[in-house]
Design a protein around this motif. Structure first.
Motif, PDB file in Angstrom:
ATOM      1  N   PRO A  79       5.080   3.154  -4.661  1.00 15.41           N
ATOM      2  CA  PRO A  79       4.655   4.109  -5.699  1.00 15.41           C
ATOM      3  C   PRO A  79       3.553   3.500  -6.575  1.00 15.41           C
ATOM      4  O   PRO A  79       3.354   2.284  -6.587  1.00 15.41           O
ATOM      5  N   THR A  80       2.863   4.335  -7.331  1.00 15.60           N
ATOM      6  CA  THR A  80       1.694   3.867  -8.077  1.00 15.60           C
ATOM      7  C   THR A  80       1.904   3.820  -9.589  1.00 15.60           C
ATOM      8  O   THR A  80       0.961   3.953 -10.348  1.00 15.60           O
ATOM      9  N   THR A  81       3.126   3.582 -10.023  1.00 20.39           N
ATOM     10  CA  THR A  81       3.348   3.418 -11.457  1.00 20.39           C
ATOM     11  C   THR A  81       2.845   2.040 -11.887  1.00 20.39           C
ATOM     12  O   THR A  81       2.644   1.150 -11.051  1.00 20.39           O
ATOM     13  N   TYR A  82       2.674   1.864 -13.188  1.00 17.33           N
ATOM     14  CA  TYR A  82       2.167   0.601 -13.708  1.00 17.33           C
ATOM     15  C   TYR A  82       3.065  -0.570 -13.294  1.00 17.33           C
ATOM     16  O   TYR A  82       2.577  -1.588 -12.788  1.00 17.33           O
ATOM     17  N   GLU A  93       0.816  -1.216   0.000  1.00 19.46           N
ATOM     18  CA  GLU A  93       0.000   0.000   0.000  1.00 19.46           C
ATOM     19  C   GLU A  93       0.851   1.269   0.000  1.00 19.46           C
ATOM     20  O   GLU A  93       0.375   2.329  -0.411  1.00 19.46           O
ATOM     21  N   LYS A  94       2.105   1.165   0.426  1.00 24.13           N
ATOM     22  CA  LYS A  94       2.991   2.330   0.490  1.00 24.13           C
ATOM     23  C   LYS A  94       3.840   2.503  -0.768  1.00 24.13           C
ATOM     24  O   LYS A  94       4.525   3.515  -0.904  1.00 24.13           O
ATOM     25  N   ALA A 104       3.746  -5.075  -6.954  1.00 24.20           N
ATOM     26  CA  ALA A 104       2.967  -5.057  -5.706  1.00 24.20           C
ATOM     27  C   ALA A 104       1.933  -6.181  -5.714  1.00 24.20           C
ATOM     28  O   ALA A 104       1.748  -6.863  -4.698  1.00 24.20           O
ATOM     29  N   ASN A 105       1.303  -6.385  -6.851  1.00 21.47           N
ATOM     30  CA  ASN A 105       0.330  -7.474  -6.965  1.00 21.47           C
ATOM     31  C   ASN A 105       1.012  -8.823  -6.721  1.00 21.47           C
ATOM     32  O   ASN A 105       0.482  -9.668  -6.000  1.00 21.47           O
ATOM     33  N   TRP A 154      12.263   1.368  -4.118  1.00 27.77           N
ATOM     34  CA  TRP A 154      10.868   1.780  -4.093  1.00 27.77           C
ATOM     35  C   TRP A 154      10.314   1.922  -2.683  1.00 27.77           C
ATOM     36  O   TRP A 154       9.166   2.332  -2.517  1.00 27.77           O
ATOM     37  N   LYS A 199       2.877  -1.400  -9.631  1.00 31.88           N
ATOM     38  CA  LYS A 199       1.610  -2.071  -9.328  1.00 31.88           C
ATOM     39  C   LYS A 199       1.669  -3.559  -9.666  1.00 31.88           C
ATOM     40  O   LYS A 199       1.126  -4.385  -8.939  1.00 31.88           O
TER      41      LYS A 199
END
Length: 125
Positions: free
Chosen positions: A25-28, A22-23, A34-35, A86, A31
């Protein structure tokens, strides 16, 4: 460590992995990673619960090997996150240590069961 304590510990590890994801970064690309880490990290706890329901040593070994694979995959994704910078390295180090400790426990459990099985196998004469 009891089975219930280990269930709690693996669930806490899962929650820690979710908190980390959840912390990020939100780049593709992040993500996608993270998944992956959420899938493997939460699978450790979920599959450990299945280990606890094993009906035989053979089933225990099969299920514990899945837990071990998921823990190892989680460590891989932690390495990627660390090398890509990251996340906070000190936070990653704490998660990494817990992942390594869990992995060591899983390996030890597998060795114990395998040794017990091997002692019970008597050679045919």
């Amino acid at each position: 460590m009891t089975t219930d304590e280990m269930k709690l510990r693996t669930k806490k590890f899962s929650l820690t992995i979710i908190d980390l994801a959840e912390k990020l970064p939100t780049t593709y690309i992040v993500k996608v990673i993270a998944n992956q880490i959420v899938r493997s990290g939460t699978s450790v706890g979920a599959n450990y619960r299945a280990v606890c329901r094993a009906r035989s040593d053979k089933e225990f070994i099969a299920k514990m090997n899945i837990v071990l694979e998921e823990a190892d995959e989680t460590l891989f994704w932690l390495e990627i996150i660390k090398e890509k910078d990251w996340s906070d390295k000190s936070e990653l180090e704490i998660i990494w240590k817990e992942g390594n400790q869990l992995t060591a426990i899983f390996v030890s459990s597998l060795k114990t069961v395998n040794n017990r099985i091997n002692k019970n196998i008597k050679p045919k004469v």
